[in-house]
Design a protein around this motif. Structure first.
Motif, PDB file in Angstrom:
ATOM      1  N   SER A 105      84.935  54.848  10.304  1.00 27.83           N
ATOM      2  CA  SER A 105      85.795  54.219   9.314  1.00 27.83           C
ATOM      3  C   SER A 105      86.367  55.236   8.326  1.00 27.83           C
ATOM      4  O   SER A 105      86.022  56.419   8.347  1.00 27.83           O
ATOM      5  N   ASP A 106      87.220  54.729   7.413  1.00 32.24           N
ATOM      6  CA  ASP A 106      87.865  55.582   6.407  1.00 32.24           C
ATOM      7  C   ASP A 106      87.140  55.533   5.075  1.00 32.24           C
ATOM      8  O   ASP A 106      87.698  55.901   4.045  1.00 32.24           O
ATOM      9  N   ARG A 107      85.892  55.078   5.075  1.00 35.27           N
ATOM     10  CA  ARG A 107      85.153  54.958   3.815  1.00 35.27           C
ATOM     11  C   ARG A 107      83.698  55.354   4.017  1.00 35.27           C
ATOM     12  O   ARG A 107      83.189  55.367   5.160  1.00 35.27           O
ATOM     13  N   ALA A 108      83.050  55.648   2.929  1.00 31.51           N
ATOM     14  CA  ALA A 108      81.629  55.998   2.992  1.00 31.51           C
ATOM     15  C   ALA A 108      80.803  54.750   3.281  1.00 31.51           C
ATOM     16  O   ALA A 108      81.142  53.638   2.858  1.00 31.51           O
ATOM     17  N   VAL A 109      79.716  54.948   4.001  1.00 29.75           N
ATOM     18  CA  VAL A 109      78.817  53.857   4.354  1.00 29.75           C
ATOM     19  C   VAL A 109      77.457  54.135   3.727  1.00 29.75           C
ATOM     20  O   VAL A 109      76.844  55.169   3.996  1.00 29.75           O
ATOM     21  N   SER A 110      77.002  53.211   2.872  1.00 29.24           N
ATOM     22  CA  SER A 110      75.743  53.426   2.155  1.00 29.24           C
ATOM     23  C   SER A 110      74.579  52.646   2.738  1.00 29.24           C
ATOM     24  O   SER A 110      73.421  52.928   2.426  1.00 29.24           O
ATOM     25  N   SER A 111      74.869  51.644   3.582  1.00 26.66           N
ATOM     26  CA  SER A 111      73.829  50.874   4.253  1.00 26.66           C
ATOM     27  C   SER A 111      74.252  50.650   5.701  1.00 26.66           C
ATOM     28  O   SER A 111      75.443  50.450   5.986  1.00 26.66           O
ATOM     29  N   VAL A 112      73.284  50.693   6.598  1.00 26.85           N
ATOM     30  CA  VAL A 112      73.566  50.430   8.009  1.00 26.85           C
ATOM     31  C   VAL A 112      72.694  49.270   8.468  1.00 26.85           C
ATOM     32  O   VAL A 112      71.658  48.966   7.857  1.00 26.85           O
ATOM     33  N   TYR A 113      73.108  48.626   9.549  1.00 22.07           N
ATOM     34  CA  TYR A 113      72.442  47.424  10.022  1.00 22.07           C
ATOM     35  C   TYR A 113      71.981  47.622  11.462  1.00 22.07           C
ATOM     36  O   TYR A 113      72.730  48.137  12.308  1.00 22.07           O
ATOM     37  N   PHE A 114      70.763  47.196  11.734  1.00 21.89           N
ATOM     38  CA  PHE A 114      70.169  47.327  13.059  1.00 21.89           C
ATOM     39  C   PHE A 114      69.753  45.970  13.602  1.00 21.89           C
ATOM     40  O   PHE A 114      69.324  45.082  12.854  1.00 21.89           O
ATOM     41  N   HIS A 115      69.848  45.841  14.924  1.00 17.43           N
ATOM     42  CA  HIS A 115      69.272  44.696  15.618  1.00 17.43           C
ATOM     43  C   HIS A 115      67.807  44.982  15.922  1.00 17.43           C
ATOM     44  O   HIS A 115      67.464  46.057  16.430  1.00 17.43           O
ATOM     45  N   LEU A 116      66.960  44.009  15.641  1.00 20.36           N
ATOM     46  CA  LEU A 116      65.551  44.044  16.043  1.00 20.36           C
ATOM     47  C   LEU A 116      65.307  42.808  16.907  1.00 20.36           C
ATOM     48  O   LEU A 116      64.698  41.825  16.498  1.00 20.36           O
ATOM     49  N   TYR A 117      65.839  42.878  18.122  1.00 24.88           N
ATOM     50  CA  TYR A 117      65.911  41.682  18.959  1.00 24.88           C
ATOM     51  C   TYR A 117      64.549  41.068  19.264  1.00 24.88           C
ATOM     52  O   TYR A 117      64.419  39.837  19.351  1.00 24.88           O
ATOM     53  N   LEU A 118      63.521  41.882  19.451  1.00 26.89           N
ATOM     54  CA  LEU A 118      62.212  41.330  19.814  1.00 26.89           C
ATOM     55  C   LEU A 118      61.654  40.389  18.760  1.00 26.89           C
ATOM     56  O   LEU A 118      60.796  39.557  19.062  1.00 26.89           O
ATOM     57  N   ASN A 119      62.125  40.501  17.508  1.00 28.86           N
ATOM     58  CA  ASN A 119      61.627  39.600  16.461  1.00 28.86           C
ATOM     59  C   ASN A 119      62.061  38.150  16.684  1.00 28.86           C
ATOM     60  O   ASN A 119      61.570  37.243  16.006  1.00 28.86           O
ATOM     61  N   ALA A 120      62.975  37.936  17.630  1.00 29.18           N
ATOM     62  CA  ALA A 120      63.318  36.556  17.992  1.00 29.18           C
ATOM     63  C   ALA A 120      62.114  35.824  18.551  1.00 29.18           C
ATOM     64  O   ALA A 120      62.053  34.587  18.518  1.00 29.18           O
ATOM     65  N   PHE A 121      61.117  36.593  19.063  1.00 26.58           N
ATOM     66  CA  PHE A 121      59.986  35.993  19.753  1.00 26.58           C
ATOM     67  C   PHE A 121      58.688  36.092  18.953  1.00 26.58           C
ATOM     68  O   PHE A 121      57.605  35.915  19.505  1.00 26.58           O
ATOM     69  N   GLN A 122      58.805  36.350  17.626  1.00 30.34           N
ATOM     70  CA  GLN A 122      57.572  36.517  16.857  1.00 30.34           C
ATOM     71  C   GLN A 122      57.045  35.206  16.276  1.00 30.34           C
ATOM     72  O   GLN A 122      55.845  35.090  15.988  1.00 30.34           O
ATOM     73  N   ASN A 123      57.906  34.220  16.097  1.00 28.56           N
ATOM     74  CA  ASN A 123      57.452  32.917  15.616  1.00 28.56           C
ATOM     75  C   ASN A 123      58.542  31.891  15.836  1.00 28.56           C
ATOM     76  O   ASN A 123      59.682  32.236  16.183  1.00 28.56           O
ATOM     77  N   GLU A 124      58.205  30.636  15.634  1.00 31.45           N
ATOM     78  CA  GLU A 124      59.166  29.556  15.890  1.00 31.45           C
ATOM     79  C   GLU A 124      60.167  29.368  14.759  1.00 31.45           C
ATOM     80  O   GLU A 124      61.001  28.467  14.814  1.00 31.45           O
ATOM     81  N   GLY A 125      60.100  30.239  13.742  1.00 32.60           N
ATOM     82  CA  GLY A 125      61.061  30.149  12.651  1.00 32.60           C
ATOM     83  C   GLY A 125      62.292  31.015  12.856  1.00 32.60           C
ATOM     84  O   GLY A 125      63.188  31.010  12.017  1.00 32.60           O
ATOM     85  N   SER A 126      62.353  31.767  13.955  1.00 29.33           N
ATOM     86  CA  SER A 126      63.507  32.625  14.199  1.00 29.33           C
ATOM     87  C   SER A 126      64.733  31.786  14.546  1.00 29.33           C
ATOM     88  O   SER A 126      64.631  30.606  14.904  1.00 29.33           O
TER      89      SER A 126
END
Length: 737
Positions: A105-126
């Motif tokens: 991009s044309d701007r600074a990035v101060s935070s990045v975002y990651f997928h943690l897909y396996l957490n879909a299977f950690q409890n029924e609240g996902s």
């Protein structure tokens, strides 16, 4: 991915008809006018609901079209170097990940975002389980394995560092999902990444595989390791896939969604017990290293956007290869359990055949490897899943020629390999536009089956023994499972904002049917040429539905037919239903009454006319003593065929057959709700049929496409004979017993 026990294609799509689910969970408000922004970030998220894209991407999106002259196949945005160790008894993976990511991009990035897909299977609240619960409560669905104590799966970030500085992270909900969902994480950086700069992160993590739920997990000594590492989201720029501003496209793991990621490279070391068989995305580098009962494998693969692997005890391998124009020599390996040895050779053959077909009809396969994994019994939910150069299939204890098992095996292999193009190389966003992967892939798979003259076989070894081997054309079967009469969601809708799992399932079958009908309108070579243009423009990039539509129009020059299909079915939920209402015929006879000719008045009365007609008929019979029923008689016939239409118009061919065996074709290609066609012929019309060559499979009810005034018992006789043959066989068996 395969529907039903994982996801699905042609063979198991029939399960869709049995689903009666009425609503997927809606875990957020209805479409918002603007994209949400995470409270701790400066760059907004892609919309959670308003995801249909109608504006094609900018020409320079994702760096512009790949010409083949670049030093790499893709514009590599990210790279992962991972050391992974499997704790086999615990089905857990300890990982150390070094990731580099380029800020496009044309701007600074101060935070990045990651997928943690396996957490879909950690409890029924996902988000995943919340949506699954709604689907299950409304009639059931796929992926309903119940996890017990010790069978949940998750991924834990243990440490994240940037240049040695420890970073903080927090879970976010880009789609407004439940607070318990932890499938997306924001990592706040110690130093922002400048425009055009590169970020390097070191991440220690622990991944606990679940008991196989869907796509990933363990059963016994089998470990399918998918979506197992922290994966950075996609930063989209203006002009890319409908984006009007820089935005993070990083959706939660929804029940019916799959994945989306940047192209890059993977350098992965995998350590497992030495008696485990290991396979992975990419090429094995050198000989595996053994030490203290463990073996380390080194795999590398560039120009892909995901990495998965399998480790299973006592599995076997079967190797083959593919060589074709424009491709490197491809090493093909099937990894399978002993109980499914019957599936190994058929899977190898159908996979190699698929490489050849897709290479010829779209573009040469660009990778050096393909790995096919057949999960063991009780791990079906891990089957039918695709990754670049790697997919999971399904196993059968018997695979005999011309049986349902062979058809299912072949189709799943073809379908999952096909994802290597539509999901892998044409890296569409499977969260938002499943039509571009599941739908187009299903269509292309059926083209391959059609070329192979391979029908859907509804026979088992037992029914073959009985002498019964019913077949069904692939596209005909897709049509039967496409819910054409009452579609609830447009094909271009995202994967989670759908009425039900059944509606999601039609992404496969309804797209295949719509593309079939578009192919019939444009012509087979023209449609294939258009797909090749789509591939040429968008391989190793990230197209949208609008980009696909533009390629079809630009290649074919037929905006009318393309727009009709897209407006009615891709962006809309319209239906088509044409029918033949009636076939009427009457002899063209002289009429009673007064007429004028050459200034003279002539009156014909009924009694005189009857005598005249009787004489003409007798004279004709004497002149034609050998005439057969249906031959032209002394008077012509005027036949009237009435057709009506519910729903959207489509080009239709009307074939009218006359008693003398001749037929005439006329075209109905306008937007009238009904039409009448009149024919004056020596013989009367006895039947009329719309679309006799089955170009319009989108027609919701093809049973009303024809009317016959002449009884034909051939079908009933055939079915009666078939039933009688079955009964005779059964009676013979009983007598023998």
């Amino acid at each position: 991915m395969r529907l039903a026990t994982g996801r699905g294609g042609l063979w198991l799509a029939a399960v869709v008809l049995l689903w009666s689910g009425q609503a997927l969970a809606q875990t957020a408000a209805q479409p918002a006018a603007a994209a949400a922004t995470d409270a701790g970030g400066e760059i907004p998220f892609a919309p959670a609901h308003d995801t249909m894209i109608t504006q094609q991407s900018a020409p320079n999106a994702w760096g512009g079209e790949r010409t083949g002259n670049e030093p790499t196949l893709s514009d590599r945005v990210v790279s992962y170097t991972i050391d992974a160790t499997l704790d086999a008894p615990k089905h857990a993976v300890t990982g150390k990940e070094h990731m580099t990511w380029r800020n496009r991009s044309d701007r600074a990035v101060s935070s990045v975002y990651f997928h943690l897909y396996l957490n879909a299977f950690q409890n029924e609240g996902s988000t995943f389980f919340t949506e699954r619960a709604v689907e299950a409560a409304n009639g059931g669905s796929r992926g309903l394995a119940h996890l017990k104590k010790g069978q949940w799966g998750w991924i834990r970030l243990q440490q994240v560092q940037q240049n040695g500085a420890a970073l903080k992270w927090s879970y976010v909900h880009p789609d407004g999902g439940p607070d318990a969902d932890q499938t997306v994480v924001r990592i706040d950086l110690a130093q922002p990444v400048p425009a055009g700069g590169t970020l390097a992160l070191d991440i220690d993590f622990l991944s606990q595989l679940p008991r196989v739920v869907e796509r990933t997990g363990w059963w016994g000594d089998f470990n399918m390791v998918g979506q197992w590492f922290p994966k950075i989201g996609v930063l989209e720029l203006p002009g890319e896939r409908g984006a009007a501003q820089v935005r993070w496209n990083v959706h939660e793991f929804h029940f019916s969604s799959e994945f989306y990621a940047d192209f890059g490279s993977f350098d992965v070391h995998i350590t497992t017990p030495s008696d485990y068989t290991v396979g992975a995305v990419g090429q094995l580098q050198g000989a595996p290293e053994q030490k203290d009962g463990k073996t380390t494998y080194h795999f590398m693969q560039a120009d892909v956007h995901d990495f998965a692997w399998v480790a299973a005890k006592d599995f076997k391998t079967l190797d083959g290869s593919y060589e074709g124009p424009g491709s490197p020599k491809v090493a093909v390996r099937v990894i399978y359990p002993a109980e499914y040895v019957a599936s190994a050779a058929p899977s190898l053959k159908s996979s190699i055949d698929a490489i050849g077909y897709f290479s010829r009809t779209l573009a040469p396969y660009p990778y050096h490897t393909l790995t096919v994994v057949i999960p063991p019994y009780n791990a079906d939910e891990a089957g039918g899943m695709e990754y670049p150069t790697f997919f999971t299939s399904e196993g059968y204890k018997e695979v005999e020629p011309d049986t349902a098992n062979q058809m299912a095996s072949d189709f799943v292999n073809i379908h999952e390999f096909g994802h290597g193009y539509f999901y892998g190389i044409l890296a569409s966003n499977e969260f938002e536009e499943p039509i571009l992967d599941e739908g187009l892939n299903e269509y292309w798979d059926n083209r391959m089956l059609r070329e192979r003259q391979q029908d859907l076989v509804l026979a088992s070894p037992f029914t073959k023994w009985l002498g019964i081997t019913p077949h069904l054309k692939g596209f005909e079967f897709e049509r039967l499972t496409a819910t054409l009469r009452h579609p609830h969601d447009p094909l271009a809708q995202n994967s989670w904002d759908r009425l039900s799992g059944m509606s999601y399932g039609t992404v496969y079958s309804r797209t295949a049917t719509a593309m079939h009908d578009l192919e019939e309108r444009l012509g087979h070579p023209a449609l294939e040429k258009a797909f090749k243009l789509y591939y040429q423009r968008w391989h190793f990039r990230h197209p949208s539905v609008a980009d696909f539509r533009a390629a079809l129009i630009d290649s074919s020059g037929d905006a009318k037919d393309v727009d009709e299909i897209f407006n009615d079915y891709v962006y809309g939920t319209r239906v088509m239903d044409d029918r033949v209402e009636s076939v009427d015929a009457e002899e063209v006879l002289p009429k009673v009454g007064v007429s004028w000719k050459d200034g003279k008045e002539t009156e014909v009365v009924a009694d005189d006319l009857d005598k005249q007609l009787d004489k003409q008929r007798d004279d004709w019979k004497k002149a034609h003593p050998n005439a057969k029923p249906g031959d032209p008689g002394p008077f012509p016939w005027r036949s009237t065929v009435t057709v009506t239409r519910d729903g959207v118009p489509a080009p239709e061919l009307l074939r009218v057959t006359f008693e003398d065996g001749t037929h005439e074709d006329v075209t109905w290609n306008d937007d009238r709700r009904w039409a009448r066609f009149v024919f004056t012929k020596p013989s009367k019309a006895v039947s009329a049929e719309l679309d006799p060559d089955q170009h319009n499979l989108l027609d919701t009810d093809r049973l009303d496409n024809s009317v016959s005034n002449k009884p034909d018992g051939a079908a009933s006789k055939r079915w009666t004979a078939d039933v009688a043959a079955v009964l005779q066989t059964l009676y013979s068996m009983l007598v023998t017993l």
